[in-house]
Design an enzyme around this catalytic site. Structure first.
Site, PDB file in Angstrom:
ATOM      1  N   LYS A   1       0.868  -1.181   0.000  1.00  0.00           N
ATOM      2  CA  LYS A   1       0.000   0.000   0.000  1.00  0.00           C
ATOM      3  C   LYS A   1       0.896   1.220   0.000  1.00  0.00           C
ATOM      4  O   LYS A   1       2.010   1.167   0.521  1.00  0.00           O
ATOM      5  CB  LYS A   1      -0.878   0.020   1.256  1.00  0.00           C
TER       6      LYS A   1
ATOM      7  N   ASP B   1      -6.885   4.210  -4.719  1.00  0.00           N
ATOM      8  CA  ASP B   1      -7.552   4.005  -3.432  1.00  0.00           C
ATOM      9  C   ASP B   1      -8.245   5.344  -3.151  1.00  0.00           C
ATOM     10  O   ASP B   1      -8.474   6.122  -4.097  1.00  0.00           O
ATOM     11  CB  ASP B   1      -6.522   3.636  -2.342  1.00  0.00           C
TER      12      ASP B   1
HETATM   13  O1  2IT Z   1      -7.941  -1.736  -1.081  1.00  0.00           O
HETATM   14  C1  2IT Z   1      -7.813  -2.209  -2.216  1.00  0.00           C
HETATM   15  O2  2IT Z   1      -7.903  -3.420  -2.428  1.00  0.00           O
HETATM   16  C2  2IT Z   1      -7.545  -1.279  -3.315  1.00  0.00           C
HETATM   17  N1  2IT Z   1      -7.472  -0.074  -3.087  1.00  0.00           N
HETATM   18  C3  2IT Z   1      -7.297  -1.802  -4.710  1.00  0.00           C
HETATM   19  C4  2IT Z   1      -5.891  -2.247  -4.861  1.00  0.00           C
HETATM   20  C5  2IT Z   1      -5.499  -2.643  -6.252  1.00  0.00           C
HETATM   21  O3  2IT Z   1      -4.295  -2.902  -6.433  1.00  0.00           O
HETATM   22  O4  2IT Z   1      -6.333  -2.726  -7.153  1.00  0.00           O
END
Ligand code: 2IT
Length: 444
Positions: free
Chosen positions: A124, A164
């Protein structure tokens, strides 16, 4: 594993990281019974290794506003765990972003991605930069400055970011553009890209659509139907929009959406052009939901309140972490809620989610319910690697299949007599996959 020892050590090391501690506590409480049946896990220090990210990158982001003033923000990428695949997870731009929040999200992402059945590790990233009130040019300059530092740590088989909160198609476009220029490669290093440059059909809708496929499956397992049910949704961003659209398509009636300013209740149902209006609201960049009630006067706006006080059959958190607390949980149960699902990551406080489980409410956690977003990112990666694009039907079919498989994993690991403990099911299923991969790869 003695959960209390793990937690008190972590608390001592990282006293300010409340969200991260909350996420670790939930997962370790769920997995302790299975973990303790596997002395080899203990010997290999699997839990200690899992709660320490592979690496954390933090960096300075300097950008210029429209009046020529310079601003400094902090950028982060937490590469949490790549035991089952390259790092994968979104980027969040929001004033609240700090290391605790990104560590909790990266930790959760590791298990969520394991549940998708696709080979993706957890990560993240983000910044304490808020797009609210910023001009298009300021957002572009920020995205480019952010990428200038981060790009060397990314790659199609290394680390693949996505959106996100605060990062949608526009921001992904600017970041990917800069990444492409610096790396001199056009690869699938971002997901959630525009459709003209490698994006997948259905990725914008996928989190909300997947969540509703999952909820439909939860209800079916209890011999209930989604059609005809009333639904409270929080938020009005991309995820809330997809959830409202699919809930309506499947015959349910969505009666609330919300923003930082309060919530709107629309007894007629938020459907048709009202769902499109959510996107217009979001596009204003003002982050308020009140104008919905000006446009549709039969709806009522409740300033400073959360939608969980409304009597509904189904409650879906679609905004942010810890947005539904114990008080909200009690109100929902008093109002005979039939199903609660976290579509936002860790949408419920720890005591609220425990309360739902203790009361045997049909309740499922974010890492299972919202995994359709990252799963469709995985499908975008596959399409990019094959240099082709699938039809919306093909992506939707795969998404549906993946959500059903996640539901199946929750049943397999979460059954407690007559009750399905989806929190335990999702945590144990995700954990076992990652732990076994770590065991086979040795203590690295
Ligand atoms: O929390 C999540 O799963 C997302 N923000 C999507 C992450 C992604 O790599 O598609």
């Amino acid at each position: 594993m003695i959960v209390s020892e793990i937690l008190s050590e972590l608390q001592e090391k990282h006293p300010g990281e409340q969200e991260f501690l909350q996420a670790v506590k939930e997962v370790s409480l769920s997995v302790a019974p299975v973990y303790n049946l596997h002395p080899e896990f203990e010997k290999a220090r699997i839990i200690e290794r899992l709660i320490e990210p592979d690496r954390i990158l933090t960096f300075r982001v300097v950008w210029e506003d429209d009046s020529g003033e310079l601003h400094v923000n902090r950028g982060y990428r937490v590469q949490f765990n790549n035991a089952i695949g390259p790092y994968k997870g979104g980027i969040r731009f929001h004033a609240s972003v700090n290391l605790s929040i990104l560590k909790f999200l990266g930790f959760e992402q590791t298990f969520k991605n394991a549940l998708t059945t696709l080979p993706m590790g957890g990560a993240k990233g983000g910044s304490d930069f808020s797009t609210r009130g910023k001009s298009e040019a300021e957002i572009r300059r920020f995205c480019q400055a952010f990428m200038l530092e981060l790009w060397r740590n990314l790659g199609p088989d290394q680390d693949i970011p996505a959106g996100d909160i605060g990062v949608g198609g526009r921001e992904v476009g600017y970041m990917f553009g800069m990444y492409k220029k610096l790396s001199r490669e056009h690869t699938g290093t971002f997901t959630g890209k525009g459709l003209t440059f490698g994006g997948s059909l259905l990725r914008p809708e996928a989190t909300g659509f997947g969540a509703l496929y999952f909820v439909k499956q939860m209800l079916l397992d209890r011999q209930m139907e989604l059609a005809g049910k009333t639904v409270a949704i929080s938020g009005f961003g991309n995820v809330a929009w997809g959830a409202a659209l699919k809930a309506t398509q499947l015959g349910a009636k969505v009666v609330t959406i919300s923003g930082p300013d309060g919530y709107v209740y629309d007894a007629d149902g938020i459907c048709g052009d009202k769902i499109d209006f959510m996107l217009d609201l979001r596009a204003t960049g003002n982050d308020i939901v009140a104008p919905y009630a000006d446009k549709y006067p039969r709806a009522k706006f409740y300033a400073g309140k959360k939608p969980w006080e409304c009597p509904v059959d189904i409650a879906l958190t679609c905004a942010t972490q810890n947005e539904l607390d114990i008080h909200d949980a009690e109100m929902l149960i008093d109002n005979h809620v039939k199903c609660v699902a976290e579509v936002s990551n860790m949408g419920c406080t720890a005591d609220a989610s425990e309360f739902f489980v203790q009361n045997h409410i049909l309740f499922a956690p974010g890492k299972a319910v919202n995994a359709g977003g990252v799963a469709t990112s995985g499908l975008e990666m596959s399409q990019n690697a094959m240099h082709l694009s699938w039809s919306a039907e093909e992506v939707d079919q795969r998404l549906h299949h993946i959500m059903n498989s996640i539901h199946q994993q929750c049943l397999e690991y979460g059954r407690e007599g007559d009750y399905i403990n989806y929190v335990k099911g999702a945590n144990v299923a995700g954990f076992m996959k990652v732990a076994n991969a770590m065991m086979e790869q040795g203590p690295i």
